[in-house]
Enzyme design. Structure first.
Site, PDB file in Angstrom:
ATOM      1  N   ARG A  15       0.823  -1.201   0.000  1.00 41.88           N
ATOM      2  CA  ARG A  15       0.000   0.000   0.000  1.00 41.88           C
ATOM      3  C   ARG A  15       0.865   1.263   0.000  1.00 41.88           C
ATOM      4  O   ARG A  15       2.040   1.233   0.340  1.00 41.88           O
ATOM      5  CB  ARG A  15      -0.923   0.014   1.224  1.00 41.88           C
ATOM      6  CG  ARG A  15      -2.043  -0.986   1.182  1.00 41.88           C
ATOM      7  CD  ARG A  15      -2.800  -1.047   2.498  1.00 41.88           C
ATOM      8  NE  ARG A  15      -1.999  -1.634   3.576  1.00 41.88           N
ATOM      9  CZ  ARG A  15      -2.423  -1.797   4.817  1.00 41.88           C
ATOM     10  NH1 ARG A  15      -3.633  -1.370   5.162  1.00 41.88           N
ATOM     11  NH2 ARG A  15      -1.640  -2.358   5.723  1.00 41.88           N
ATOM     12  N   LYS A  75       1.802   1.950   7.479  1.00 39.98           N
ATOM     13  CA  LYS A  75       2.114   1.136   8.658  1.00 39.98           C
ATOM     14  C   LYS A  75       3.077   1.859   9.586  1.00 39.98           C
ATOM     15  O   LYS A  75       3.777   2.797   9.204  1.00 39.98           O
ATOM     16  CB  LYS A  75       2.715  -0.210   8.235  1.00 39.98           C
ATOM     17  CG  LYS A  75       1.730  -1.111   7.515  1.00 39.98           C
ATOM     18  CD  LYS A  75       0.501  -1.422   8.341  1.00 39.98           C
ATOM     19  CE  LYS A  75       0.818  -2.266   9.561  1.00 39.98           C
ATOM     20  NZ  LYS A  75      -0.406  -2.539  10.372  1.00 39.98           N
ATOM     21  N   TYR A  94      -0.952   4.374  10.776  1.00 39.18           N
ATOM     22  CA  TYR A  94      -1.356   3.379  11.771  1.00 39.18           C
ATOM     23  C   TYR A  94      -0.163   3.166  12.685  1.00 39.18           C
ATOM     24  O   TYR A  94       0.933   2.850  12.215  1.00 39.18           O
ATOM     25  CB  TYR A  94      -1.728   2.052  11.101  1.00 39.18           C
ATOM     26  CG  TYR A  94      -3.043   2.070  10.368  1.00 39.18           C
ATOM     27  CD1 TYR A  94      -4.245   2.228  11.059  1.00 39.18           C
ATOM     28  CD2 TYR A  94      -3.094   1.917   8.991  1.00 39.18           C
ATOM     29  CE1 TYR A  94      -5.463   2.245  10.383  1.00 39.18           C
ATOM     30  CE2 TYR A  94      -4.310   1.932   8.309  1.00 39.18           C
ATOM     31  CZ  TYR A  94      -5.493   2.094   9.011  1.00 39.18           C
ATOM     32  OH  TYR A  94      -6.686   2.116   8.347  1.00 39.18           O
ATOM     33  N   HIS A  96      -0.509   1.573  16.304  1.00 35.73           N
ATOM     34  CA  HIS A  96      -0.684   0.362  17.129  1.00 35.73           C
ATOM     35  C   HIS A  96       0.363   0.316  18.244  1.00 35.73           C
ATOM     36  O   HIS A  96       1.038  -0.695  18.453  1.00 35.73           O
ATOM     37  CB  HIS A  96      -0.585  -0.891  16.252  1.00 35.73           C
ATOM     38  CG  HIS A  96      -1.613  -0.947  15.164  1.00 35.73           C
ATOM     39  ND1 HIS A  96      -2.976  -1.061  15.412  1.00 35.73           N
ATOM     40  CD2 HIS A  96      -1.494  -0.886  13.808  1.00 35.73           C
ATOM     41  CE1 HIS A  96      -3.630  -1.077  14.270  1.00 35.73           C
ATOM     42  NE2 HIS A  96      -2.775  -0.967  13.297  1.00 35.73           N
ATOM     43  N   GLU A 118      -5.775   4.537  13.910  1.00 32.54           N
ATOM     44  CA  GLU A 118      -6.713   3.604  14.543  1.00 32.54           C
ATOM     45  C   GLU A 118      -7.439   4.190  15.754  1.00 32.54           C
ATOM     46  O   GLU A 118      -8.399   3.592  16.244  1.00 32.54           O
ATOM     47  CB  GLU A 118      -6.014   2.295  14.931  1.00 32.54           C
ATOM     48  CG  GLU A 118      -5.028   2.403  16.080  1.00 32.54           C
ATOM     49  CD  GLU A 118      -3.632   2.803  15.647  1.00 32.54           C
ATOM     50  OE1 GLU A 118      -2.722   2.739  16.494  1.00 32.54           O
ATOM     51  OE2 GLU A 118      -3.452   3.188  14.471  1.00 32.54           O
ATOM     52  N   LEU A 239     -11.890  -5.609  19.151  1.00 36.24           N
ATOM     53  CA  LEU A 239     -11.059  -4.406  19.209  1.00 36.24           C
ATOM     54  C   LEU A 239     -11.442  -3.557  20.398  1.00 36.24           C
ATOM     55  O   LEU A 239     -12.625  -3.304  20.647  1.00 36.24           O
ATOM     56  CB  LEU A 239     -11.231  -3.576  17.934  1.00 36.24           C
ATOM     57  CG  LEU A 239     -10.585  -2.180  17.944  1.00 36.24           C
ATOM     58  CD1 LEU A 239      -9.071  -2.308  17.863  1.00 36.24           C
ATOM     59  CD2 LEU A 239     -11.114  -1.318  16.812  1.00 36.24           C
ATOM     60  N   VAL A 266      -7.375 -11.259  13.397  1.00 34.88           N
ATOM     61  CA  VAL A 266      -7.361  -9.955  12.737  1.00 34.88           C
ATOM     62  C   VAL A 266      -6.928  -8.862  13.722  1.00 34.88           C
ATOM     63  O   VAL A 266      -6.555  -7.770  13.318  1.00 34.88           O
ATOM     64  CB  VAL A 266      -8.744  -9.633  12.140  1.00 34.88           C
ATOM     65  CG1 VAL A 266      -8.697  -8.368  11.293  1.00 34.88           C
ATOM     66  CG2 VAL A 266      -9.235 -10.794  11.271  1.00 34.88           C
ATOM     67  N   ASP A 269      -2.520  -6.753  15.175  1.00 33.51           N
ATOM     68  CA  ASP A 269      -1.852  -5.456  15.271  1.00 33.51           C
ATOM     69  C   ASP A 269      -1.907  -4.901  16.692  1.00 33.51           C
ATOM     70  O   ASP A 269      -1.041  -4.112  17.092  1.00 33.51           O
ATOM     71  CB  ASP A 269      -2.499  -4.442  14.320  1.00 33.51           C
ATOM     72  CG  ASP A 269      -1.970  -4.568  12.898  1.00 33.51           C
ATOM     73  OD1 ASP A 269      -0.780  -4.862  12.735  1.00 33.51           O
ATOM     74  OD2 ASP A 269      -2.748  -4.379  11.949  1.00 33.51           O
ATOM     75  N   VAL A 297      -1.297 -12.588  10.164  1.00 39.68           N
ATOM     76  CA  VAL A 297      -0.605 -11.572   9.365  1.00 39.68           C
ATOM     77  C   VAL A 297      -0.998 -10.180   9.857  1.00 39.68           C
ATOM     78  O   VAL A 297      -2.185  -9.852   9.964  1.00 39.68           O
ATOM     79  CB  VAL A 297      -0.939 -11.732   7.872  1.00 39.68           C
ATOM     80  CG1 VAL A 297      -0.337 -10.579   7.062  1.00 39.68           C
ATOM     81  CG2 VAL A 297      -0.410 -13.068   7.363  1.00 39.68           C
TER      82      VAL A 297
END
Length: 374
Positions: A15, A75, A94, A96, A118, A239, A266, A269, A297
């Site tokens: 991305r 990221k 992002y 995290h 996020e 989340l 999911v 992260d 992942v």
């Protein structure tokens, strides 16, 4: 303002943080935009596309980091990028942080400003997390289906089944954006789907949304234990904004799961919602613990960059424009954009300004308003 976009260097991350359309919007408002050479190729954008939009193309990430006042990424920075962060630089990506103390310390020590996609809020939602959550939720079912193949070490079950043969069972832990889109994909394939959530109003909404096509169950330890024991695939989609994900499935519970079943985390992260989870990459996406396949992942949407980069740019651009125009003055509590950016500010000039991050990592917390006033 000088805006910079480096090439993403996380494993199999294709991305890009700004599309040519986003560059054009910034340039049209009088900002200078630098794009590292080939940064957009993975998402289908050439250097020529960016040059035509008004960006300057630079060859190295070091040059982008050194000159950018506003550094826009997809990221979080990885270790080799920590030394490139600069005092007073606005980092918009992002982050995290709650799952990574080394990264948090890296941002704190540089006295840069860390804005996390996020945690940015608007009208009670997380607008910059939603598009990637939609993508990740849908990809989670594709990943589960792939991992369930016998050739991949799975039990050899087809999620949708065939006439006369039962469909696979999918348990989705969490009924938010990720969970809803995962369920939608699984239902579309013909799987038997159960969504587990601790919000009764949300379970009612999901029951209506799927017209009874999915089972809904209130989340308790007993419910989770039972549902994962009969599932062929479990999607971890829980989340807590900005904080570490709760560990809903323990290693002990794996013993009661069916051999060859699949866990897709999911929430990885944010540290993951399975006790046995650890981050993997697209190069080596799965591993096995006690006969259970784990897919963890940490940048799932990176696998479909043309879709996810465009969706991300659409969501982040209004906030990026505000930061480029006003810097930290954009964090104005009297506007919805300003309030959103205030919620997204995780680190301010050496201070942790996200309570969830501070509590997760045992660090001191300063409110964003207090930090800005100081």
């Amino acid at each position: 303002m000088q805006v910079g976009v480096p090439k993403e260097i996380k494993n199999h991350e294709y991305r890009v943080a700004l599309t040519p359309a986003g560059v054009h919007e910034l340039v049209n408002r009088g900002h200078d935009v630098m794009i590292q050479a080939s940064a957009g190729e993975g998402s289908g954008f050439s250097d020529q596309d960016y040059a035509q939009a008004g960006a300057s193309i630079v060859q190295t990430a070091e040059e982008v980091w050194a000159k950018a006042e506003l550094l826009v990424k997809v990221k979080e920075p990885i270790a080799k990028e920590y030394p490139l962060m600069r005092k007073g630089q606005l980092l918009f990506t992002y982050l995290h942080l709650a799952a990574d103390k080394a990264l948090t310390n890296g941002v704190v020590k540089t006295k840069s400003y860390g804005f996390a996609y996020e945690t940015l809020e608007s009208h009670g939602t997380l607008p910059l997390l939603v598009p990637m959550s939609e993508v990740a939720g849908r990809l989670a079912i594709e990943a589960a289906g792939e991992a369930m193949r016998r050739s991949k070490g799975g039990a050899g079950i087809l999620l949708g089944g065939v006439p006369g043969v039962p469909a696979g069972r999918v348990t989705v832990l969490g009924g938010g954006v990720v969970g809803t889109h995962a369920a939608r994909m699984a239902v579309g394939l013909g799987a038997e789907v159960t969504i587990v959530d601790r919000s009764i109003p949300r379970l009612r909404q999901l029951d209506e949304l799927f017209n009874g096509r999915v089972r809904t169950r209130y989340s308790t330890l007993e419910t989770i234990d039972h549902e994962i024991s009969i599932a062929d695939a479990v999607i971890g989609a829980v989340l807590i904004p900005g904080a570490s994900a709760p560990k809903l499935v323990t290693r002990e519970m794996l013993k009661r799961m069916k051999p060859g079943s699949v866990l897709v985390d999911v929430a990885i992260d944010q540290g993951g919602c399975f006790e046995t989870s650890h981050a993997t990459t697209h190069a080596e996406p799965t591993y096995v613990v006690d006969g259970i396949i784990h897919y963890c992942v940490a940048n799932m949407p990176g696998a479909v960059p043309q879709t996810s980069a465009a969706a991300l740019n659409n969501a982040t651009l209004p906030y990026g424009l505000a930061l480029a125009s006003k810097g930290t003055a954009a964090l104005d509590g009297s506007t919805e954009t300003g309030r959103g950016l205030l919620a997204g500010l995780n680190v301010h000039y050496g201070k942790v300004t996200s309570q969830a991050v501070a509590e997760s990592l045992g660090l001191d917390f300063v409110t964003p308003v207090s930090a800005l006033a100081a």
